[in-house]
Scaffold this active site. Structure first.
Site, PDB file in Angstrom:
ATOM      1  CB  THR A  41      -0.909  -0.174   1.144  1.00  0.00           C
ATOM      2  OG1 THR A  41      -1.851  -0.827   1.073  1.00  0.00           O
ATOM      3  CG2 THR A  41      -1.581   1.347   1.430  1.00  0.00           C
ATOM      4  CB  SER A  81       2.525  -8.109   0.938  1.00  0.00           C
ATOM      5  OG  SER A  81       1.215  -7.967   2.056  1.00  0.00           O
ATOM      6  CB  THR A 121       0.294  -3.767   6.231  1.00  0.00           C
ATOM      7  OG1 THR A 121      -1.083  -3.934   5.774  1.00  0.00           O
ATOM      8  CG2 THR A 121       0.929  -2.491   6.233  1.00  0.00           C
ATOM      9  CG  ASP A 122      -2.805  -7.200   3.537  1.00  0.00           C
ATOM     10  OD1 ASP A 122      -3.302  -6.405   4.440  1.00  0.00           O
ATOM     11  OD2 ASP A 122      -3.542  -7.172   2.495  1.00  0.00           O
TER      12      ASP A 122
HETATM   13  N1  ASP Z   1      -2.771  -5.342   0.268  1.00  0.00           N
HETATM   14  C1  ASP Z   1      -1.556  -4.502   0.854  1.00  0.00           C
HETATM   15  C2  ASP Z   1      -0.474  -5.233   0.811  1.00  0.00           C
HETATM   16  O1  ASP Z   1      -0.350  -5.996   1.922  1.00  0.00           O
HETATM   17  C3  ASP Z   1      -1.924  -3.674   2.212  1.00  0.00           C
HETATM   18  C4  ASP Z   1      -1.152  -3.021   2.830  1.00  0.00           C
HETATM   19  O2  ASP Z   1       0.155  -2.967   2.300  1.00  0.00           O
HETATM   20  O3  ASP Z   1      -1.136  -2.334   3.872  1.00  0.00           O
HETATM   21  O4  ASP Z   1       0.330  -5.254   0.022  1.00  0.00           O
END
Ligand code: ASP
Length: 329
Positions: free
Chosen positions: A12, A54, A85-86
């Site tokens: 993200t 991710s 973050t995932d």
């Molecule tokens: N879907 C995103 C990822 O994990 C979420 C994030 O980065 O916060 O790449």
């Protein structure tokens, strides 16, 4: 001034809005332009390994990040990995096994809102990550919303708000407040890190109660199975213990089975209930105790990349790496 390498992987933090939603577009060099004042903290160089949400990060990507750090380890004082973050907690755990006892900080960070958005946590998290990477912190850590969390203890516990990560069964290592690091714990390190470059991605995860045919199916196709059970842990004994028998078949074939818990805090203890004691007594099943499922997954993949011997995997599973397991009975 400390020299830090920023490794871009997507997420993200680097995303832009398109017709079908957010997707990672910005490179690490472009991310850096949003925080020009970072020049006051450290001297940054950039490398972009891939640009992935991710959700699409696989064990082979962990190895690529670890390799990128190994190849440049001597040139830099610290490393920042920008990441979605995932699955960041899985990558943080994996880097803790692939790069052990690092005397230099390896810092993962990301954000809940893209860096180009008006309201975003990206800039703060990135600045904080550089503050930690330029400090005397050691090992693989995750920096998010002012908290520094040990790589083997991180878990994403909020899907939307900025306070996205928690440290599970272990204290937060440090805080970053107004650009200042307040350090409570410095993980143990060695003069040189120990690198690994092999993982076995044939590790499956399921919850008890599923049709036991699924257990057979997963154990036929994988080298290890993690069972995320309830409470302190146990296996269902109904239907003549079908689930138990399926697990036994896999163990008899030399596969590794680890019992962990769906409960976030305090871990497993199979010695409490009949549904747990019988399996611990009769089967060579391992238990996660205070480890996170993320760390169990990464540790099994790393261990199975080193050995296929069931007894050796069992022995080494309980040897703590980066304080990942401390409550073994
Ligand atoms: N879907 C995103 C990822 O994990 C979420 C994030 O980065 O916060 O790449």
């Amino acid at each position: 001034m400390k020299k830090i390498l920023l490794i871009g992987t997507g997420g993200t933090i680097a995303s832009e809005m398109g017709e079908s939603g957010l997707s990672p577009e910005l490179t690490s060099q472009q991310l850096l332009r949003y925080i020009p004042d970072i020049e006051d903290i450290c001297d940054v160089r950039c490398v972009q390994l891939f640009s992935l949400d991710s959700t699409n990060i696989q064990p082979k990507h962990w190895v690529r990040v670890a390799d990128a750090i190994r190849e440049r380890y001597g040139e830099y004082d610290g490393f920042v990995v920008s990441h979605g973050t995932d699955t960041m907690a899985y990558t943080a755990a994996a880097l803790s096994y692939l790069i052990q006892r690092s005397p230099k900080p390896i810092v993962l960070t990301g954000a809940q809102k893209p860096i180009g958005f008006e309201t975003t946590d990206s800039k703060q998290n990135l600045r904080d990550a550089f503050t930690v990477a330029a400090s005397d912190m050691t090992g693989a850590v995750l920096v998010f919303n002012g908290k520094v969390i040990l790589g083997t203890r991180a878990r994403k516990t909020r899907s939307k708000s900025f306070e996205a990560f928690s440290s599970i069964n272990y204290p937060v290592l440090a805080l970053v407040q107004d650009g200042r690091l307040i350090r409570y714990i410095r993980p143990e390190c060695a003069p040189e890190p120990i690198f690994s470059d092999r993982v076995d991605d044939k590790v499956a995860l399921l919850i008890p109660g599923t049709d036991c045919g699924v257990v057979d199916y997963l154990l036929e196709r994988n080298d290890a199975l993690i069972i995320e059970s309830f409470g302190v842990g146990g296996l269902p004994t109904y239907k003549a213990g079908d689930f138990y028998q399926a697990v036994k078949r896999g163990l008899d074939q030399g596969k590794t089975v680890v019992m962990t818990t769906q409960v976030e805090n305090e871990g497993s203890d199979l010695s409490v209930y009949h549904v747990g004691t019988v399996i611990k007594r009769d089967l060579p099943i391992l238990e996660a105790y205070d480890m996170t499922t993320e760390a169990v997954t990464a540790k099994l993949m790393w261990l199975l990349g080193q050995t296929r011997d069931q007894g050796e995997v069992a022995r080494r599973f309980y040897v703590p790496v980066a304080s990942d397991i401390l409550a073994v009975k």
